[in-house]
Structure formats: C-alpha cells, structure tokens
Design an enzyme around this catalytic site. Structure first.
Site, PDB file in Angstrom:
ATOM      1  N   ASP A  69      -2.169  -0.165   1.879  1.00 55.51           N
ATOM      2  CA  ASP A  69      -3.494   0.381   1.572  1.00 55.51           C
ATOM      3  C   ASP A  69      -3.426   1.195   0.280  1.00 55.51           C
ATOM      4  O   ASP A  69      -4.229   1.034  -0.645  1.00 55.51           O
ATOM      5  CB  ASP A  69      -3.910   1.268   2.761  1.00 55.51           C
ATOM      6  CG  ASP A  69      -5.364   1.679   2.720  1.00 55.51           C
ATOM      7  OD1 ASP A  69      -6.084   1.215   1.818  1.00 55.51           O
ATOM      8  OD2 ASP A  69      -5.777   2.464   3.597  1.00 55.51           O
ATOM      9  N   ASP A  99      -4.453  -0.015  -3.905  1.00 56.37           N
ATOM     10  CA  ASP A  99      -5.451   0.709  -4.706  1.00 56.37           C
ATOM     11  C   ASP A  99      -4.842   1.160  -6.033  1.00 56.37           C
ATOM     12  O   ASP A  99      -5.513   1.185  -7.070  1.00 56.37           O
ATOM     13  CB  ASP A  99      -5.986   1.926  -3.941  1.00 56.37           C
ATOM     14  CG  ASP A  99      -7.177   1.543  -3.056  1.00 56.37           C
ATOM     15  OD1 ASP A  99      -7.411   0.330  -2.879  1.00 56.37           O
ATOM     16  OD2 ASP A  99      -7.860   2.443  -2.546  1.00 56.37           O
ATOM     17  N   LYS A 157       9.985   2.904   4.040  1.00 54.47           N
ATOM     18  CA  LYS A 157      10.468   4.285   3.918  1.00 54.47           C
ATOM     19  C   LYS A 157      11.595   4.403   4.945  1.00 54.47           C
ATOM     20  O   LYS A 157      11.568   5.251   5.859  1.00 54.47           O
ATOM     21  CB  LYS A 157       9.305   5.255   4.192  1.00 54.47           C
ATOM     22  CG  LYS A 157       9.607   6.699   3.897  1.00 54.47           C
ATOM     23  CD  LYS A 157       9.695   7.027   2.417  1.00 54.47           C
ATOM     24  CE  LYS A 157      10.076   8.474   2.213  1.00 54.47           C
ATOM     25  NZ  LYS A 157      10.438   8.784   0.814  1.00 54.47           N
ATOM     26  N   TYR A 183      -2.328   2.736  11.585  1.00 56.21           N
ATOM     27  CA  TYR A 183      -3.787   2.727  11.734  1.00 56.21           C
ATOM     28  C   TYR A 183      -4.220   2.282  13.129  1.00 56.21           C
ATOM     29  O   TYR A 183      -5.357   2.511  13.537  1.00 56.21           O
ATOM     30  CB  TYR A 183      -4.434   1.803  10.695  1.00 56.21           C
ATOM     31  CG  TYR A 183      -4.351   2.307   9.268  1.00 56.21           C
ATOM     32  CD1 TYR A 183      -3.780   3.539   8.972  1.00 56.21           C
ATOM     33  CD2 TYR A 183      -4.846   1.563   8.220  1.00 56.21           C
ATOM     34  CE1 TYR A 183      -3.688   3.994   7.674  1.00 56.21           C
ATOM     35  CE2 TYR A 183      -4.764   2.010   6.912  1.00 56.21           C
ATOM     36  CZ  TYR A 183      -4.179   3.231   6.637  1.00 56.21           C
ATOM     37  OH  TYR A 183      -4.094   3.674   5.347  1.00 56.21           O
ATOM     38  N   ASP A 238       7.829   5.571  -2.152  1.00 57.91           N
ATOM     39  CA  ASP A 238       7.578   6.556  -3.218  1.00 57.91           C
ATOM     40  C   ASP A 238       8.027   5.988  -4.568  1.00 57.91           C
ATOM     41  O   ASP A 238       7.342   6.126  -5.589  1.00 57.91           O
ATOM     42  CB  ASP A 238       8.253   7.893  -2.910  1.00 57.91           C
ATOM     43  CG  ASP A 238       9.657   7.755  -2.349  1.00 57.91           C
ATOM     44  OD1 ASP A 238      10.032   6.641  -1.922  1.00 57.91           O
ATOM     45  OD2 ASP A 238      10.404   8.754  -2.356  1.00 57.91           O
TER      46      ASP A 238
END
Ligand code: NAD
Length: 359
Positions: free
Chosen positions: A248, A252, A192, A141, A224
């Site tokens: 992030d 959620d 990852k 980001y 994942d």
C-alpha cells in the site's frame, strides 16, 4: 457469448473518471466489434446513501458473476463520522474479499512526455517501468484479533494482527514470479524479516519457491530500504512483491515517481483471472465535481481489464497507444500540467482519448 463488465463508479471523482472510461469503452467495443455487456451499480458512500450499506449483497453477487469490475473510488468527508466498519471504504474491502482478488498489480510507468512531472530528476526516472505486486486480502488489514480496548488503568490500547499463512504467501509469490518471467526477469521481495516473524516466514517461502523459477533472479529487501531505494534509484527494480500494508505504502511512493497518482491504473486478480480494475488513487474530494480529475488512470485500468480478464490484447494496446497519443498532442490535466502543454478538464481528456481511438 458476450462478456460482462460491472461498473461501480463510487464517490467523488470516481463518478467523473468512470464516465470517461465508459466513453472509451464504447469506442473500442465498436471499433473491435467486442461483445461486452456493461451494467452499473452502487458502492461506497453512494451505496450507503441509497441502499444503507457500502456494498449490498445484490451488488456483490453481480460483481462475483461478472468477468470484471471497473471501479472508480470511494469515500469522502460526509461519511467520515460513521463507525469504521460502516464507512464507504468497507465496500471496497468487502468487494476485494468477495472476489478473492488477492493479487494487486500496480504498474508504475513514467511516460517520457511526463518526465518533468516527476518529483525526481528526469535522469533518475526516465524510462521507469516497475510492476508492484501487492498481496491484497491478507496481512494486517484483515488479521484478527483487532480493535481498541480499555485497559485496567483506563488507558485505551489499539491492536491489530499481522498474519500470513504459507499458502497465502505462495499464491501471491507465484503471480509475481510469473510476472517477472514475462518482463525483465527480476523479482525483489520486500519484507521486514529482521523484526517481524510473519515476514521472516514470507522470506523463507519466497526463497523456497525461487527454485521453481530458475529464469527469475530473486532478491530480498527490507521495506525501509525499499522505500529509500525507490526514491534513490527506482530503475533498479523490475517486479516488486510484498504484503498488503508495505505494498500500500510503496505503491503510493512509486506513484509519485511517475508524476501523478492520476496516471496509475491497477488490477486485482483472483485465481480464475477475473478481476477488479481501479485507479490507485482515492475519491479526491478536494477536486471532486470540478472537472479537474485526471481520467487516465481509470482509462488505463480499463486497458488492463481488457488485457488480463477479457483477453482483448488489441483493444488494450489501442487504448494505451491513444493515451500516449493525447500526451504527445500536449494535452494535460491540471495534475500533470507543464509549461508546454494545454491544460484540459476531465471530460475533454476523455473525449481526446476516445477521438484518438477513432483515427
Ligand atoms: P486521494 O487519492 O483521493 O487524493 C490524494 C491527492 O491526489 C489529492 O490531492 C487529490 O486531489 C489528488 N488526486 C487523486 N486522484 C486524482 C486524479 N485522478 N487526478 C488528479 N488528482 C488526483 O487520497 P485521500 O485524499 O487520502 O483520500 C480521499 C478519500 O478517498 C478518502 O475518503 C479515502 O478514504 C478515500 N480513498 C479511497 C480509495 C479507493 O477507493 N480505492 C483509495 C484511497 C483513498
């Protein structure tokens, strides 16, 4: 000497829920005789409209001088036409950068009274209590170079940079290891590393640090798989630590396990323990101005503020207990409504928590 909280309601439901948190703060200030000074400022779309920028230098200075910032939410369709770097959301990103609040703590707790509101079966989520520690000021980001360029053949190409330095990984991992020590003693680092070099470094650094925390059981998981495990068997997790983008998304996902995004508080701390406290959700333009928003995530963010930045444990405990109390009374906002309870609006829910604190 009094402590200082800066309130930045922002846009949409941000203003409605922050009003309720201030109501609750007024009651705990009185009940626990807390010397807390409260000031208010503008951020996001509201600041763009009045001050021409999503976060003015003056507001940033006030935030940096405060002991804690209580933040509502920013954004809305009326500002979506603006260029990316002038949008309301930039105000929040600048605030996080300015405060150097690199550690985002997001608890995902399923209140037993709301087990039916979860998207999963009660037997899979009952008693859920996860803490997601998300790195907040680095990663993709914030990485440079970034942008959209036009190639020689006329096609446009978008690009971002995923970057973490070793020191950035160390400081967030330290927060997570220490949190695990205070909780169930288990830490799962999510990356990852099979595809992205930056997260292979992440895994190496976190593994090296585990030697300093022999009382914490460290595991690693690819992002994942972590997403899958969160919906398959979420109670296997105690503390999860991960980078900005994965955090992030996973937080959620964890939010939905608890029934509603309207129940989830968060804290973003810097090295001095000063922090930015905000609900996980956004400005919810679809329900803004209708007295429909659940103020409990905001009120629970206030409890985190009192606990982590102001060290007022008793007041924080009292607020959390009061929230449990109103849920026990059967009061529900629309997002967590069930057949048994009484559906109330934002202000009535805030009033009920304030009243529970007075008894
Ligand atoms: P959102 O979190 O605002 O809303 C998602 C869904 O959750 C909506 O259906 C909304 O009604 C519901 N919801 C959110 N908060 C709720 C609450 N307290 N009570 C009941 N229901 C609630 O996310 P979005 O719709 O993707 O984004 C809306 C705007 O908010 C956008 O402009 C986005 O950029 C901004 N945003 C801001 C933040 C922030 O300020 N931290 C975070 C995310 C999104």
């Amino acid at each position: 000497m009094s402590q200082h909280i800066l309130c930045l309601p922002g846009d949409g439901v941000g203003t409605e829920i922050l009003r309720e948190a201030v109501k609750v703060l007024d009651v705990v200030r009185e009940r626990f005789q807390l010397a807390i000074e409260v000031t208010h400022g503008l951020v996001g779309g509201a600041a763009i409209d009045k001050e021409g920028t999503a976060l003015s230098e003056a507001t940033l200075k006030q935030a940096c001088g405060a002991d804690a910032v209580l933040f509502g939410a920013v954004g809305g369709p009326q500002w979506d036409h603006l260029p990316m770097d002038q949008r309301p959301e930039k105000g929040l990103l600048r605030l996080r950068e300015g405060l150097v609040s690199f550690a985002n703590l997001r608890p995902a707790i399923l209140y037993p009274q709301l087990a039916q509101a979860s998207s999963l079966k009660p037997e899979i989520v009952a008693g859920l209590d996860i803490l997601i520690v998300r790195e907040l000021t680095g990663g993709i980001y914030f990485g440079h170079p970034r942008g959209v360029k036009t190639l020689e053949n006329g096609e446009r190409e978008g690009f971002n940079t995923y970057v973490y330095s070793e020191s950035e990984i160390r400081r967030i991992a330290r927060v997570a290891f220490e949190a695990a020590q205070k909780r169930g003693g288990r830490l799962c680092s999510v990356d990852k590393s099979n595809v992205l070099e930056v997260t292979a470094l992440w895994r190496d650094v976190v593994s090296e640090m585990a030697r300093d925390y022999p009382d914490v059981e460290l595991s690693h998981m690819y992002v994942d798989n972590a997403a899958m495990q969160l919906v398959r068997d979420p109670r296997q997790f105690d503390v999860i630590v991960t980078g900005n983008m994965f955090g992030d998304i996973l937080s959620d996902c964890a939010a939905m396990l608890t029934g509603s995004i309207g129940m989830l508080p968060s804290a973003s701390l810097n090295a001095e323990g000063k922090g930015l406290y905000e609900p996980v959700h956004g400005s919810a333009p679809d329900i803004a101005g209708q007295d429909k928003a659940n103020p409990l995530a905001m009120i629970l963010s206030l409890a985190m503020l009192l606990r982590y930045s102001l060290d007022e444990q008793a007041a924080a405990d009292a607020i959390e207990k009061a929230v449990g109390g109103v849920l026990n009374q059967g009061l529900r906002t629309a997002d967590i409504a069930d057949d048994s309870g009484e559906t109330v609006g934002t202000a009535a829910m805030g009033d009920a928590v304030a009243a529970a604190l007075m008894t």
